[in-house]
Design a protein around this motif. Structure first.
Motif, PDB file in Angstrom:
ATOM      1  N   UNK A  26       0.866  -1.022   0.021  1.00  0.00           N
ATOM      2  CA  UNK A  26      -0.108  -0.012   0.406  1.00  0.00           C
ATOM      3  C   UNK A  26       0.753   1.284   0.009  1.00  0.00           C
ATOM      4  N   UNK A  27       0.786   2.106  -1.002  1.00  0.00           N
ATOM      5  CA  UNK A  27       1.545   3.316  -0.956  1.00  0.00           C
ATOM      6  C   UNK A  27       0.695   4.418  -0.156  1.00  0.00           C
ATOM      7  N   UNK A  28       1.241   4.580   0.945  1.00  0.00           N
ATOM      8  CA  UNK A  28       0.496   5.668   1.890  1.00  0.00           C
ATOM      9  C   UNK A  28       0.666   6.951   1.536  1.00  0.00           C
ATOM     10  N   UNK A  29       2.182   7.295   1.088  1.00  0.00           N
ATOM     11  CA  UNK A  29       2.572   8.663   0.635  1.00  0.00           C
ATOM     12  C   UNK A  29       3.302   8.587  -0.779  1.00  0.00           C
ATOM     13  N   UNK A  30       2.593   9.400  -1.413  1.00  0.00           N
ATOM     14  CA  UNK A  30       3.044   9.323  -3.123  1.00  0.00           C
ATOM     15  C   UNK A  30       3.643  10.474  -3.728  1.00  0.00           C
ATOM     16  N   UNK A  31       4.981  10.614  -3.801  1.00  0.00           N
ATOM     17  CA  UNK A  31       5.866  11.502  -4.354  1.00  0.00           C
ATOM     18  C   UNK A  31       5.075  13.016  -3.717  1.00  0.00           C
ATOM     19  N   UNK A  32       5.430  13.082  -2.666  1.00  0.00           N
ATOM     20  CA  UNK A  32       5.061  14.435  -1.752  1.00  0.00           C
ATOM     21  C   UNK A  32       6.256  15.272  -1.937  1.00  0.00           C
ATOM     22  N   UNK A  33       6.117  16.371  -2.116  1.00  0.00           N
ATOM     23  CA  UNK A  33       7.188  17.576  -2.186  1.00  0.00           C
ATOM     24  C   UNK A  33       6.633  18.702  -1.509  1.00  0.00           C
ATOM     25  N   UNK A  34       7.138  19.074  -0.465  1.00  0.00           N
ATOM     26  CA  UNK A  34       6.500  20.267   0.103  1.00  0.00           C
ATOM     27  C   UNK A  34       7.901  20.841   0.854  1.00  0.00           C
ATOM     28  N   UNK A  35       7.515  22.215   1.295  1.00  0.00           N
ATOM     29  CA  UNK A  35       8.662  22.905   2.243  1.00  0.00           C
ATOM     30  C   UNK A  35       7.849  23.793   3.218  1.00  0.00           C
ATOM     31  N   UNK A  36       8.292  23.861   4.354  1.00  0.00           N
ATOM     32  CA  UNK A  36       7.621  24.368   5.487  1.00  0.00           C
ATOM     33  C   UNK A  36       8.671  25.356   6.035  1.00  0.00           C
ATOM     34  N   UNK A  37       8.449  26.588   6.276  1.00  0.00           N
ATOM     35  CA  UNK A  37       9.308  27.663   6.618  1.00  0.00           C
ATOM     36  C   UNK A  37       9.354  27.666   8.318  1.00  0.00           C
ATOM     37  N   UNK A  38      10.402  27.904   8.637  1.00  0.00           N
ATOM     38  CA  UNK A  38      10.783  28.168  10.134  1.00  0.00           C
ATOM     39  C   UNK A  38       9.861  29.244  10.646  1.00  0.00           C
ATOM     40  N   UNK A  39       8.937  29.100  11.683  1.00  0.00           N
ATOM     41  CA  UNK A  39       7.839  30.003  12.151  1.00  0.00           C
ATOM     42  C   UNK A  39       6.702  29.965  11.619  1.00  0.00           C
ATOM     43  N   UNK A  40       6.268  29.093  10.533  1.00  0.00           N
ATOM     44  CA  UNK A  40       5.091  28.953   9.945  1.00  0.00           C
ATOM     45  C   UNK A  40       4.211  28.005  10.789  1.00  0.00           C
ATOM     46  N   UNK A  41       2.782  28.150  10.837  1.00  0.00           N
ATOM     47  CA  UNK A  41       1.958  27.491  11.511  1.00  0.00           C
ATOM     48  C   UNK A  41       1.181  26.621  10.154  1.00  0.00           C
ATOM     49  N   UNK A  42       1.456  25.452   9.835  1.00  0.00           N
ATOM     50  CA  UNK A  42       0.908  24.429   8.671  1.00  0.00           C
ATOM     51  C   UNK A  42       0.060  23.701   9.205  1.00  0.00           C
ATOM     52  N   UNK A  43      -0.876  23.503   8.636  1.00  0.00           N
ATOM     53  CA  UNK A  43      -2.169  22.427   8.680  1.00  0.00           C
ATOM     54  C   UNK A  43      -2.215  21.481   7.788  1.00  0.00           C
ATOM     55  N   UNK A  44      -1.964  20.249   7.912  1.00  0.00           N
ATOM     56  CA  UNK A  44      -2.369  19.041   7.010  1.00  0.00           C
ATOM     57  C   UNK A  44      -3.514  18.417   7.109  1.00  0.00           C
ATOM     58  N   UNK A  45      -4.612  18.545   6.280  1.00  0.00           N
ATOM     59  CA  UNK A  45      -5.819  17.840   6.372  1.00  0.00           C
ATOM     60  C   UNK A  45      -6.062  16.601   5.702  1.00  0.00           C
ATOM     61  N   UNK A  46      -7.129  15.938   5.907  1.00  0.00           N
ATOM     62  CA  UNK A  46      -7.300  14.721   5.139  1.00  0.00           C
ATOM     63  C   UNK A  46      -8.220  13.711   5.688  1.00  0.00           C
TER      64      UNK A  46
END
Length: 281
Positions: A26-46
């Motif tokens: 089972x491919x649970x994560x499929x070619x994900x490219x992302x960048x998160x900057x220092x100090x950011x508030x990032x939400x990941x939904x799904x």
């Protein structure tokens, strides 16, 4: 500068039978490219099974990529010599606070992490005090964790991570087991850490109301990033979110339905105040 970066990240769960033969992949994560900057508030939904929690576990090097690369503050998570540095930089808070609390007294529990890092005793107590104050739990420092509510326990878990002085905190559905009041308390504490302490926050959730104040949102589906943008950009696409089996905040949905019925409403309304203003009330 990016504190977290992934490039073409792939993670596969391999299922085996009793004899060890591969039954399926089972491919649970499929070619994900992302960048998160220092100090950011990032939400990941799904929705459940979208791959968001699997992605979160790569940031703390609990899981290693099948393919691709994850960097935490410039360190490759597959570099074993950097493992403890990575886990110190990116702290992790899980769904069930009982799985993370081990001390008999709140302040002892919060001091456990820095003690393991070899922090001098005087500094440990300074860190315990500042961490408990940061999440609004200082007055409970002498209490037994068993006597606390679910929301209070989760704030103690967060304090235990903060005491290790991470640059980034990953919260994997930290409010999933809490009542509405507990959820509000935890999210308020998390926002304060981001605003006041400048700690990078990565919040994995499926509660839409929790991400209204995020700097950036990634929406996952079938292991891929299906949408990304600010909360307003994401919530302007109500129909697309519904197609991904996700809800939207009640106030956003109401504004969307009013617009469909012919009222002149802006897209992506996030708060009751914005709705009242748009209605000219």
């Amino acid at each position: 500068m990016s504190i977290i970066e992934t490039k073409d990240l792939v993670f596969e769960y391999i299922r085996r039978d009793e004899e060890g033969n591969v039954e399926g992949i089972t491919r649970a994560v499929d070619e994900v490219s992302l960048s998160i900057r220092q100090g950011d508030f990032v939400a990941i939904l799904g929705h459940n099974g979208s791959g968001k929690s699997t992605l979160a576990k790569h940031i703390n090097a609990i899981l290693y990529p099948t393919e691709g690369t994850v960097w935490v503050d410039g360190m490759d998570t597959t570099d074993d010599s950097k493992l403890w540095d990575i886990r110190q930089e990116a702290g992790m808070v899980f769904q069930n606070p009982d799985n993370q609390i081990i001390g008999q007294v709140v302040e002892e529990d919060v001091g456990f992490g820095p003690e393991n890092l070899g922090v001098p005793t005087k500094e440990i107590w300074e860190r315990v005090e500042e961490s408990l104050k940061a999440v609004g739990m200082y007055e409970f420092r002498k209490h037994s964790p068993n006597k606390l509510s679910g929301g209070q326990k989760q704030r103690v878990s967060i304090a235990g991570v903060i005491a290790m002085h991470p640059k980034c905190i990953v919260l994997d559905e930290p409010t999933a087991m809490l009542d509405p009041n507990g959820r509000k308390d935890v999210i308020r504490a998390v926002r304060a850490l981001n605003d006041v302490e400048g700690i990078t926050v990565i919040l994995i959730t499926h509660y839409m109301e929790e991400i209204v104040h995020a700097d950036k949102v990634f929406v996952m589906d079938s292991g891929k990033v299906a949408m990304e943008g600010t909360p307003r950009e994401i919530f302007s696409q109500v129909d697309k979110l519904k197609s991904l089996r996700l809800d939207v905040p009640q106030v956003t949905l109401l504004a969307h339905e009013l617009k469909k019925s012919g009222l002149n409403m802006p897209d992506g309304i996030l708060t009751t105040d914005e709705l009242v203003k748009a209605l000219g009330l």
